[in-house]
Design a protein around this motif. Sequence first.
Motif, short mmCIF file in Angstrom:
data_model
loop_
_atom_site.label_atom_id
_atom_site.label_comp_id
_atom_site.label_asym_id
_atom_site.label_seq_id
_atom_site.Cartn_x
_atom_site.Cartn_y
_atom_site.Cartn_z
N ASN A 63 0.85 -1.19 0.00
CA ASN A 63 0.00 0.00 0.00
C ASN A 63 0.89 1.24 0.00
OD1 ASN A 63 -1.78 2.09 0.65
ND2 ASN A 63 -2.63 1.06 2.45
N ARG A 64 0.67 2.14 -0.92
CA ARG A 64 1.52 3.34 -1.02
C ARG A 64 1.28 4.33 0.11
NH1 ARG A 64 -1.36 5.48 -6.53
NH2 ARG A 64 -3.38 5.89 -5.61
N HIS A 124 -1.91 -4.17 -0.70
CA HIS A 124 -3.03 -3.73 -1.54
C HIS A 124 -3.08 -4.73 -2.68
CE1 HIS A 124 -5.11 -0.20 -3.86
NE2 HIS A 124 -5.97 -1.09 -3.44
N PHE A 125 -4.21 -5.40 -2.85
CA PHE A 125 -4.29 -6.44 -3.87
C PHE A 125 -5.65 -6.42 -4.54
CE2 PHE A 125 -5.10 -8.13 0.30
CZ PHE A 125 -6.08 -9.10 0.18
N PHE A 126 -5.66 -6.98 -5.76
CA PHE A 126 -6.84 -6.87 -6.62
C PHE A 126 -7.22 -8.22 -7.22
CE2 PHE A 126 -4.47 -2.91 -6.89
CZ PHE A 126 -5.45 -1.95 -6.72
N PHE A 127 -8.53 -8.40 -7.36
CA PHE A 127 -9.09 -9.57 -8.05
C PHE A 127 -9.85 -9.08 -9.28
CE2 PHE A 127 -8.89 -10.68 -3.57
CZ PHE A 127 -8.22 -11.88 -3.62
N GLY A 133 -10.68 -4.69 -4.87
CA GLY A 133 -9.43 -4.50 -4.16
C GLY A 133 -9.57 -4.65 -2.67
N PHE A 134 -8.46 -4.99 -2.04
CA PHE A 134 -8.41 -5.12 -0.58
C PHE A 134 -7.13 -4.50 -0.06
CE2 PHE A 134 -11.46 -8.40 -1.52
CZ PHE A 134 -12.32 -8.36 -0.44
N PHE A 135 -7.21 -4.02 1.18
CA PHE A 135 -6.06 -3.59 1.97
C PHE A 135 -6.07 -4.41 3.24
CE2 PHE A 135 -7.14 0.46 -0.17
CZ PHE A 135 -5.90 0.85 -0.65
N ASP A 136 -4.89 -4.65 3.79
CA ASP A 136 -4.82 -5.08 5.17
C ASP A 136 -4.08 -3.97 5.92
OD1 ASP A 136 -2.16 -5.48 4.35
OD2 ASP A 136 -1.89 -7.22 5.62
#
Length: 173
Positions: free
Chosen positions: A69-70, A77-80, A89-92
């Motif tokens: 994540n920037r 930060h990842f995308f499906f 998208g998701f963040f943890d």
Amino acid sequence: MPQPEGAELEAVRARRAELKDKYLRPLAERPASTVKGVHHAALICKDVEATIRFYQDLLGFPLVELVENRDYSGSSHFFFDIGNRNLLGFFDFPGHDHPDFSETIGAVQHIALSTSAEEFAAVRTRLDEAGVEYIGPDRGIDNSLYIRDPNGVGIEFYREDLGVFEGEPLLND
């Protein structure tokens, strides 16, 4: 969650009708949107790997990117790919407390995903085989199936074309 009844319910329905009359334009009179569409919806997850396994391995949404994540060091930060050039998208946020899902202001109630009849049946089979609980089509709505992901996010598989709701086109082509 308690639902309105009696006079309160009638007042809610009257207000909805008032808003519809005031703001909803007939399809032929609606202007085009000022944007191209949703690039991605960004949600928060508790566990990156559990989220990837759920969306990619169970639901069949390919993981297409996984970066830092920037805006938050150490966060992923990842995308499906959810079809039609749309991304989920998701963040943890490592180190943050992640309370259980709560249906409240600002929360995602659910994300409805358009699916074919064949994929609707296939996802239902996969969920049954994996022991994942779902609601629908047994509750009288035969074109929807609702699940919760490992983060509590509601996902609806909706057997309907994009831009159509209950057989009614909502968008101009």
